[in-house]
Design an enzyme around this catalytic site. Sequence first.
Site, PDB file in Angstrom:
ATOM      1  CB  CYS A 145      -0.796   0.412   5.558  1.00  0.00           C
ATOM      2  SG  CYS A 145       0.751  -0.216   4.861  1.00  0.00           S
ATOM      3  CD  GLU A 180      -1.482  -2.309   2.063  1.00  0.00           C
ATOM      4  OE1 GLU A 180      -2.349  -2.991   2.631  1.00  0.00           O
ATOM      5  OE2 GLU A 180      -0.258  -2.554   2.143  1.00  0.00           O
ATOM      6  CB  CYS A 240      -0.036  -3.334   8.758  1.00  0.00           C
ATOM      7  SG  CYS A 240       1.007  -1.995   8.109  1.00  0.00           S
ATOM      8  CE1 TYR A 279      -0.672  13.884  15.772  1.00  0.00           C
ATOM      9  CE2 TYR A 279      -0.042  12.493  13.922  1.00  0.00           C
ATOM     10  CZ  TYR A 279       0.110  13.634  14.665  1.00  0.00           C
ATOM     11  OH  TYR A 279       1.083  14.548  14.323  1.00  0.00           O
ATOM     12  NE  ARG A 285      -0.015 -14.621   1.595  1.00  0.00           N
ATOM     13  CZ  ARG A 285       0.507 -13.527   2.126  1.00  0.00           C
ATOM     14  NH1 ARG A 285       0.260 -13.206   3.378  1.00  0.00           N
ATOM     15  NH2 ARG A 285       1.285 -12.729   1.416  1.00  0.00           N
ATOM     16  CD1 TRP A 304       2.327  14.188  10.197  1.00  0.00           C
ATOM     17  CD2 TRP A 304       1.664  14.004   8.070  1.00  0.00           C
ATOM     18  NE1 TRP A 304       3.349  14.626   9.396  1.00  0.00           N
ATOM     19  CE2 TRP A 304       2.961  14.522   8.091  1.00  0.00           C
ATOM     20  CE3 TRP A 304       1.034  13.789   6.845  1.00  0.00           C
ATOM     21  CZ2 TRP A 304       3.653  14.835   6.934  1.00  0.00           C
ATOM     22  CZ3 TRP A 304       1.738  14.096   5.705  1.00  0.00           C
ATOM     23  CH2 TRP A 304       3.032  14.621   5.759  1.00  0.00           C
TER      24      TRP A 304
END
Length: 132
Positions: A91, A56, A88, A125, A82, A127
């Site tokens: 990401c 990603e 994650c 949060y 899969r 950024w």
Amino acid sequence: MQTHPVDHELIEAAAQVARTRCRGDNHTMAAAARAGDGRIITAVNAYHFTGGPCAELVLVGTAAAQGAYELDTIVAVGDRDRGVVPPCGRCRQVLLDYYPTLKVIVGKDDRTRTVLITDLLPESYLWADHQE
């Protein structure tokens, strides 16, 4: 959590890249995203013991290199059939910061669904709150 239509063409694009380009331990995940103009952009991860970028994140840079600064939907697919793999935590944060309205395809097989990135990382949060 509101769901959106599943972009099956996007899943197939990522699966095709996973089948044909993911080889060995260095490239095990593929990602595909639909740009705001409808193009499909693909990428693979660059695994490294130092923590190489996920598919990603490689896709974020690839999209920018191709002039696609707005992404609508993204999906990641694992090698060896899969299937769809959710992003994650790192990401999720990066995708939220770059594309706060992004849709993400998650789930397995007949339970595949499309959700907003904000649903995958609620009360997070931002950024962008510290950017001018």
